[in-house]
Design an enzyme around this catalytic site. Structure first.
Site, mmCIF file in Angstrom:
data_model
loop_
_atom_site.group_PDB
_atom_site.id
_atom_site.type_symbol
_atom_site.label_atom_id
_atom_site.label_comp_id
_atom_site.label_asym_id
_atom_site.label_seq_id
_atom_site.Cartn_x
_atom_site.Cartn_y
_atom_site.Cartn_z
ATOM 1 N N GLY A 68 -4.672 -6.476 -5.412
ATOM 2 C CA GLY A 68 -5.254 -5.208 -5.854
ATOM 3 C C GLY A 68 -4.222 -4.115 -6.054
ATOM 4 N N VAL A 69 -3.169 -4.118 -5.241
ATOM 5 C CA VAL A 69 -2.151 -3.080 -5.400
ATOM 6 C C VAL A 69 -1.470 -3.251 -6.754
ATOM 7 C CG1 VAL A 69 0.021 -2.176 -4.522
ATOM 8 C CG2 VAL A 69 -1.778 -2.815 -2.911
ATOM 9 N N HIS B 279 -7.159 -2.990 3.989
ATOM 10 C CA HIS B 279 -8.398 -2.511 3.373
ATOM 11 C C HIS B 279 -9.603 -3.318 3.903
ATOM 12 C CE1 HIS B 279 -10.937 -0.724 0.331
ATOM 13 N NE2 HIS B 279 -11.314 -1.925 -0.072
ATOM 14 N N THR C 193 -2.222 -20.251 -1.308
ATOM 15 C CA THR C 193 -1.000 -19.774 -0.646
ATOM 16 C C THR C 193 -1.188 -18.414 0.030
ATOM 17 O OG1 THR C 193 -0.371 -18.876 -2.808
ATOM 18 C CG2 THR C 193 0.605 -20.985 -2.184
ATOM 19 N N GLU D 55 0.836 -1.202 0.000
ATOM 20 C CA GLU D 55 0.000 0.000 0.000
ATOM 21 C C GLU D 55 0.871 1.253 0.000
ATOM 22 O OE1 GLU D 55 -3.414 -0.522 -0.354
ATOM 23 O OE2 GLU D 55 -3.296 1.610 -0.813
ATOM 24 N N LYS E 235 -11.389 0.238 -12.747
ATOM 25 C CA LYS E 235 -10.617 1.320 -12.126
ATOM 26 C C LYS E 235 -9.191 0.906 -11.775
ATOM 27 C CE LYS E 235 -13.567 2.440 -8.739
ATOM 28 N NZ LYS E 235 -14.099 3.258 -7.648
ATOM 29 N N GLU F 52 -15.157 -8.253 1.728
ATOM 30 C CA GLU F 52 -15.814 -7.753 0.508
ATOM 31 C C GLU F 52 -16.952 -8.687 0.078
ATOM 32 O OE1 GLU F 52 -15.276 -4.868 -0.750
ATOM 33 O OE2 GLU F 52 -13.234 -4.276 -0.195
ATOM 34 N N HIS G 212 -17.400 1.562 2.682
ATOM 35 C CA HIS G 212 -16.316 2.323 2.056
ATOM 36 C C HIS G 212 -16.431 3.830 2.282
ATOM 37 C CE1 HIS G 212 -15.835 -1.590 0.230
ATOM 38 N NE2 HIS G 212 -14.647 -1.217 -0.214
HETATM 39 N N1 LIG Z 1 -9.324 -0.752 -8.501
HETATM 40 C C1 LIG Z 1 -10.330 -1.090 -7.741
HETATM 41 O O1 LIG Z 1 -11.497 -1.063 -8.158
HETATM 42 C C2 LIG Z 1 -10.060 -1.541 -6.329
HETATM 43 C C3 LIG Z 1 -11.112 -2.087 -5.592
HETATM 44 C C4 LIG Z 1 -10.848 -2.549 -4.314
HETATM 45 C C5 LIG Z 1 -9.559 -2.445 -3.777
HETATM 46 N N2 LIG Z 1 -8.574 -1.891 -4.527
HETATM 47 C C6 LIG Z 1 -7.225 -1.766 -3.993
HETATM 48 O O2 LIG Z 1 -6.686 -3.067 -3.787
HETATM 49 C C7 LIG Z 1 -5.679 -2.991 -2.790
HETATM 50 C C8 LIG Z 1 -5.771 -4.175 -1.870
HETATM 51 O O3 LIG Z 1 -5.503 -5.311 -2.632
HETATM 52 P P1 LIG Z 1 -5.245 -6.746 -1.968
HETATM 53 O O4 LIG Z 1 -6.119 -6.887 -0.797
HETATM 54 O O5 LIG Z 1 -5.379 -7.701 -3.059
HETATM 55 O O6 LIG Z 1 -3.788 -6.673 -1.361
HETATM 56 P P2 LIG Z 1 -2.331 -6.562 -2.006
HETATM 57 O O7 LIG Z 1 -2.388 -6.249 -3.420
HETATM 58 O O8 LIG Z 1 -1.572 -5.655 -1.112
HETATM 59 O O9 LIG Z 1 -1.713 -8.025 -1.886
HETATM 60 C C9 LIG Z 1 -1.508 -8.569 -0.660
HETATM 61 C C10 LIG Z 1 -0.197 -9.316 -0.514
HETATM 62 O O10 LIG Z 1 -0.439 -10.678 -0.796
HETATM 63 C C11 LIG Z 1 0.605 -11.206 -1.593
HETATM 64 N N3 LIG Z 1 -0.037 -12.165 -2.458
HETATM 65 C C12 LIG Z 1 -0.831 -11.877 -3.492
HETATM 66 N N4 LIG Z 1 -1.332 -13.005 -4.004
HETATM 67 C C13 LIG Z 1 -0.828 -14.035 -3.301
HETATM 68 C C14 LIG Z 1 -0.973 -15.439 -3.356
HETATM 69 N N5 LIG Z 1 -1.802 -16.009 -4.239
HETATM 70 N N6 LIG Z 1 -0.292 -16.183 -2.471
HETATM 71 C C15 LIG Z 1 0.501 -15.608 -1.554
HETATM 72 N N7 LIG Z 1 0.689 -14.281 -1.440
HETATM 73 C C16 LIG Z 1 0.020 -13.507 -2.314
HETATM 74 C C17 LIG Z 1 1.178 -10.033 -2.324
HETATM 75 O O11 LIG Z 1 2.537 -10.273 -2.601
HETATM 76 C C18 LIG Z 1 0.964 -8.889 -1.364
HETATM 77 O O12 LIG Z 1 2.081 -8.758 -0.530
HETATM 78 C C19 LIG Z 1 -5.853 -1.650 -2.116
HETATM 79 O O13 LIG Z 1 -4.829 -0.774 -2.522
HETATM 80 C C20 LIG Z 1 -7.187 -1.132 -2.633
HETATM 81 O O14 LIG Z 1 -7.223 0.273 -2.716
HETATM 82 C C21 LIG Z 1 -8.791 -1.452 -5.792
HETATM 83 ZN ZN LIG Z 2 -13.105 -2.436 -1.014
#
Ligand SMILES: NC(=O)c1ccc[n+]([C@@H]2O[C@H](COP(=O)([O-])OP(=O)(O)OC[C@H]3O[C@@H](n4cnc5c(N)ncnc54)[C@H](O)[C@@H]3O)[C@@H](O)[C@H]2O)c1
Ligand SMILES: [Zn+2]
Length: 397
Positions: A120-121, A283, A187, A88, A157, A199, A267
Site C-alpha cells: 500500500g505504501v 495499519h 513471500t 510508512e 485513492k 481488513e 478506521h
Molecule cells: N490508498 C488507499 O485506499 C489505502 C487503503 C488502505 C491502506 N493504505 C495504505 O497502505 C499502507 C499499508 O500498506 P501495506 O500493508 O501493503 O504495507 P507496505 O506497503 O508497507 O508493505 C509492507 C512491506 O512488505 C514488503 N513486501 C511487499 N510485498 C511483498 C511480498 N510479496 N513479499 C515479501 N515482501 C513484500 C514491502 O517491501 C514492505 O516492506 C499504509 O500506508 C496505508 O495508509 C492505503
Molecule cells: Zn485500512
C-alpha cells in the site's frame, strides 16, 4: 495634469458562467492464479508500446520486480525500474518527488505509465506521482501485499503522510488497471499477512455473513497457511473480500456523496494509534484494535450481543491480531472522535457493528462517554495480555 481612466469601472457588470466538469471512466480489477512471470503478455498488451516505469521496494525488486522488468524488456517493452524504500515513515512528498524526478529523467510523456509493484505504501506513492506528472499519466497497480490486494491497491485513492498526519496529502486518481496475483503473498511476512487479514475480517463483519462464516470455519492459523500457498480457497477469499470492498466504495468513490462509510469500521481510532506509536504499530494491527474497541462499545450501546462481541474478539485473537497496545488510552480515543469528525465533514459517523451483520453510525461524540472508553480499554488490556480465552466484562456503565 490629472489622468482619468479611459474606461470608468462599472460596478453593475457582474456575470457568471457555469463550467460543467465530468470525467466518466472505469477501470478493471482482475485476479489471476498465475505467477507474475506468466502474465507478461497481459502486461505488455496493457503497456501498448508506451514507456513505463516500474516502482518497487528493494524487497519486492529482488523477489519479483527486477526479473519482471528483465522479462518485459525481452518482450520488447520499454520499461525502466525505480527502486524506492517504501516504509510508512518514507511515505512522503519526497518519495513522490523521487518518482517524478525519475519520470522526468526518462522523459515520460502523457501516454506513458507508472507501474506500482508493491504494498500500500508503494501504490499510494505511485498513485500520487501519477496524478502529478504532466497533470496526470496512467498507472497500473500490481499489489504485492494482502492489504494491497483487498484494499489499498484496488480503490482510487493515493496519499502521503505530511507534518505528522497520516495520509494528509493525497488524491482521488483511478488506476488504469489493477492486477491481483495471490501467489505474490507466498513471500510476505506473517505480520504483513495478518495486517491484510484484519481488513478481510472488517469486510466480513460489515457486509458479508458468508465470508465471516468462512473465516470462522478455518482453524487457527489456517487462513495464513491458505493465503501463503496460493490455494484456490485463498484466491476466492481475496476476490470475495476485494469485490466486497469495491461494492462498498463504488457508489461513493470520491467520498463526496456520503460521509457514512461502512468501510470506515476499524478506521476511526486506528490512525491515531498508528501515529502515536510513531508507526511502529502497523495499519492492520491498529485496525484490529479499533475493531475490538468498537465491538465492545457496540455492546455497551446495546447494538451487539455479548455472544456476537465475543465472536468478533475471538476471530481477531485466533488470527493473532492484537487488540490492545499502550498507545490505546482514553485520551487517544477522545481525540480520535474529534479527528474523525473533522475528517468526515463535521459528522462523526463512528461505525459500530450490529448483531445482524450490518453497521450502525454514531453521530454524536457525546454518545460515547469517557467511562465507556475507560472500561473498554481496560478490558482489551486484560485480553491483550491474556490468552485467546475471553473473560466476561461484567462492568456497569
Ligand atoms: N490508498 C488507499 O485506499 C489505502 C487503503 C488502505 C491502506 N493504505 C495504505 O497502505 C499502507 C499499508 O500498506 P501495506 O500493508 O501493503 O504495507 P507496505 O506497503 O508497507 O508493505 C509492507 C512491506 O512488505 C514488503 N513486501 C511487499 N510485498 C511483498 C511480498 N510479496 N513479499 C515479501 N515482501 C513484500 C514491502 O517491501 C514492505 O516492506 C499504509 O500506508 C496505508 O495508509 C492505503
Ligand atoms: Zn485500512
Amino acid at each position: 495634469m490629472s489622468s482619468k481612466p479611459i474606461c470608468a469601472p462599472n460596478p453593475s457588470f457582474n456575470r457568471a458562467r457555469e463550467v460543467r466538469v465530468s470525467q466518466d471512466r472505469s477501470y478493471e480489477v482482475q485476479i489471476s492464479g498465475a505467477k507474475i512471470s506468466d502474465c507478461l503478455d497481459t502486461i505488455v498488451q496493457w503497456l501498448d508500446d508506451k514507456p513505463a516505469l516500474v516502482v518497487m521496494t528493494p524487497t519486492v525488486a529482488s523477489l519479483y520486480g527486477m526479473d519482471l522488468v528483465a522479462r518485459l524488456e525481452k518482450h520488447g517493452a520499454p520499461v525502466s525500474a525505480q527502486i524506492l524504500p517504501c516504509t510508512e515513515s518514507s511515505k512522503t512528498l519526497a518519495a513522490v518527488e523521487l518518482v517524478c524526478a525519475r519520470a522526468a529523467e526518462l522523459k515520460l510523456e502523457r501516454r506513458s505509465l507508472l507501474i506500482g509493484l508493491g504494498g500500500g505504501v508503494c501504490t499510494d506513492i505511485v498513485t500520487v506521482a501519477a496524478s502529478l506528472i504532466r497533470r496526470g499519466i496512467r498507472h497500473i497497480r500490481i499489489p504485492t501485499t494482502l492489504i494491497g490486494q483487498v484494499d489499498a491497491g484496488i480503490g482510487i485513492k493515493g496519499a502521503v503522510n505530511f507534518n505528522g498526519r497520516k495520509s494528509y496529502l493525497g488524491c482521488f486518481y483511478p488506476p488504469h488497471r489493477v492486477l491481483i496475483l495471490p501467489h505474490l503473498l507466498s513471500t510476505l511476512s506473517t505480520d504483513h499477512l495478518q495486517d491484510g487479514i484484519a481488513e478481510i475480517i472488517k469486510i466480513a463483519l460489515v457486509r458479508d455473513a458468508v465470508l465471516l462464516a468462512q473465516l470462522e470455519a478455518l482453524p487457527s492459523h489456517m487462513l495464513s497457511y491458505e493465503l501463503r500457498t496460493n490455494s484456490s480457497k485463498a484466491a476466492e477469499l481475496i476476490w470475495r473480500s476485494a469485490t466486497g470492498m469495491l461494492d462498498e466504495l463504488e457508489p461513493n468513490l470520491y467520498e463526496d456523496k456520503q460521509s457514512k462509510r461502512a468501510v470506515d469500521f476499524g478506521h476511526t481510532f486506528s490512525p491515531l494509534i498508528e501515529a502515536a506509536s510513531g508507526y511502529s504499530i502497523s495499519h492492520g494491527s491498529a485496525v484490529a484494535m479499533d475493531m475490538a474497541l468498537t465491538s465492545i462499545l457496540a455492546e455497551y450501546c446495546g447494538l451487539l450481543s455479548v455472544a456476537k462481541r465475543d465472536r468478533i474478539l475471538t476471530l481477531l485473537t485466533t488470527n493473532r491480531l492484537p487488540v490492545w497496545a499502550p498507545e490505546l488510552d482514553v485520551n487517544l480515543c477522545r481525540e480520535a472522535l474529534h479527528a474523525a469528525t473533522l475528517h468526515r465533514c463535521g459528522e462523526l459517523n463512528l461505525v459500530l457493528p450490529v448483531n445482524d451483520g450490518g453497521v450502525h453510525y454514531i453521530s454524536s461524540a457525546g454518545d460515547i462517554t469517557d467511562p465507556m472508553f475507560a472500561h473498554a480499554v481496560a478490558y482489551l488490556k486484560t485480553l491483550g495480555r491474556a490468552s485467546t480465552r475471553l473473560k466476561p466484562i461484567g462492568t456497569e456503565l
